[in-house]
Design an enzyme around this catalytic site. Structure first.
Site: not given
Lengths: 276, 276
Positions: A20-21, A83, A161, A193, A195
């Site tokens: 993933d990023s 991702c 984040e 996503c 996240h």
């Protein structure tokens, strides 16, 4: 092209590679770890380039190629692109060039959305890159005659984040992004996503009760399991299992923030300089 | 080490190099372009790694070294680190290793803040990296016996990059970040990130009237001019002047968004793969 030898291996203890990023893919890794507890897992978080959401397709393909080369050099038997942006923009290239099976999160997410939706009015939220690629609408329309409505949410990753998964600011951002989708009378919303599962509570608070939230993690795990079984790649239960974590920047921060995504402590994280 | 030859050149038409993680430094470039209209300028935006704000010092040093090598290969006579995070974390290394003068935005910003502040109660807002480095408080305290109060604002860059420079969401984010600084009774606020000048209006709306906003661009230009004069590096007025723009990703997006920062159209942007 090198000819593959047809050797039937009933058990394969090589690891599964996941990338993933940044931290987001740890939600997928956590789900794989729970569902397939005998499997060794290697995670790569591209924290030097995070976020992927607004970067170009060329850049995402380049990053993905570098990371998968690293995973292949670690003898992974299967790769999960955990991702959405990389799945949307780089998966076709990876599928063509890699010799191990590659699984993205979009096709499984689309499957889950179609299964969950009664009215086939499906909303999709994701990064600029994922939404721009129209990957979800395309994948969903392969499965069913559904109406799809997309919305990019570029502030969600920074909010998560920063740990702002609730509170007034996040609430007003959520309202802004969700409004046009609610107007379309959706009955299902894809969290496009990795996240976004961390925003599930505040999203649910702002959605009507009948709207089902779909995240790709669960259905991606089912797909991983299916492929491992089909190709006789499952690990033996008696094998020595390990979890390894690599990043391209900031291993200490990864340990600290990563546990919120992985749902348990992450002890050992190594920093790797990819060739590029 | 190669010995420098003492050659006095009265005019030098080589370009000035300017770099930033993305678009932000264009506000500094625009100010240099206005104040020193005869100078050729080369800009590098590291859009493959943007944002720098939460990345490690090692990573920022590495990116900065790669970029300055590229600028040096383009024969720049002076380098402006038009990014607060890179100024905070990489400037000391660059000053040691490069053979041309290097100017960061922090020392000029600190100078401007001290000049502007009557009560010497100075607030500083910036990225996680800039604030964590304590570069502004250190630079300010070298100049005056001032009280400094810092606040990192990790959502400001994503907000500006999404074009959300006003409206309800940005307003509530601004209020949240500014509140603890207002409680400290500051009379000056340093915009410690080259993105923040685009939030000037909404910041002013939320600050008490007597608080002076300081951004580094103007005082950085003065410092550039001073060094060029001191070292006899100013370009001749009759020389052929040019502006060049390079990025590590997404030149098209840079053209589109960059004009908001540069205050005029950007026509030619080249993508460069740095060695790393």
């Amino acid at each position: 092209m090198q000819k593959k030898k047809e050797i039937k291996i009933l058990r394969n203890n090589n690891p599964i590679g996941i990338f993933d990023s940044g931290f987001g893919g740890l939600t997928v890794m956590s789900a794989i770890n729970k569902a397939l507890p005998s499997e060794s897992l290697i995670y790569f978080g591209d924290t030097a380039h995070v976020p992927y959401g607004a970067k170009s397709q060329n850049a995402i393909i380049k990053f993905s190629k570098d990371i998968t080369s690293f995973l292949i050099s670690n003898k992974v038997k299967l790769i999960v692109v955990a991702c959405n942006t990389a799945s949307a923009l780089a998966l076709p290239v990876l599928e063509k060039t890699l010799k191990v099976p590659v699984i993205g999160v979009i096709a499984p997410g689309a499957r889950a959305a179609v299964d969950a939706s009664k009215k086939l009015r499906i909303g999709i939220i994701g990064t600029e890159g994922t939404i721009g690629s129209k990957s979800y609408p395309k994948a969903i329309k392969k499965l069913a005659k559904a109406k799809t409505y997309q919305q990019s949410c570029p502030l969600f990753v920074p909010l998560v984040e920063e740990g702002l998964t609730d509170g007034e600011i996040t609430d007003s951002v959520v309202k802004k992004y969700i409004k046009p989708l609610l107007a379309k009378n959706i009955d299902t919303l894809v969290l496009g996503c990795t996240h976004y599962p961390l925003l599930r509570k505040i999203l649910e608070k702002n959605l009507e009760k009948n709207i089902v939230l779909v995240d790709s993690a669960k259905s991606t795990v089912l797909e991983v399991k299916r492929i491992l079984e089909q190709k006789s790649l499952l690990a033996s239960k008696s094998g020595k299992k390990y979890l390894k974590f690599y990043v391209s920047d900031n291993p200490e921060k990864f340990k600290k923030i990563g546990k919120r995504f992985f749902s348990k402590n992450i002890t050992d994280v190594k920093k790797i300089n990819l060739t590029n």
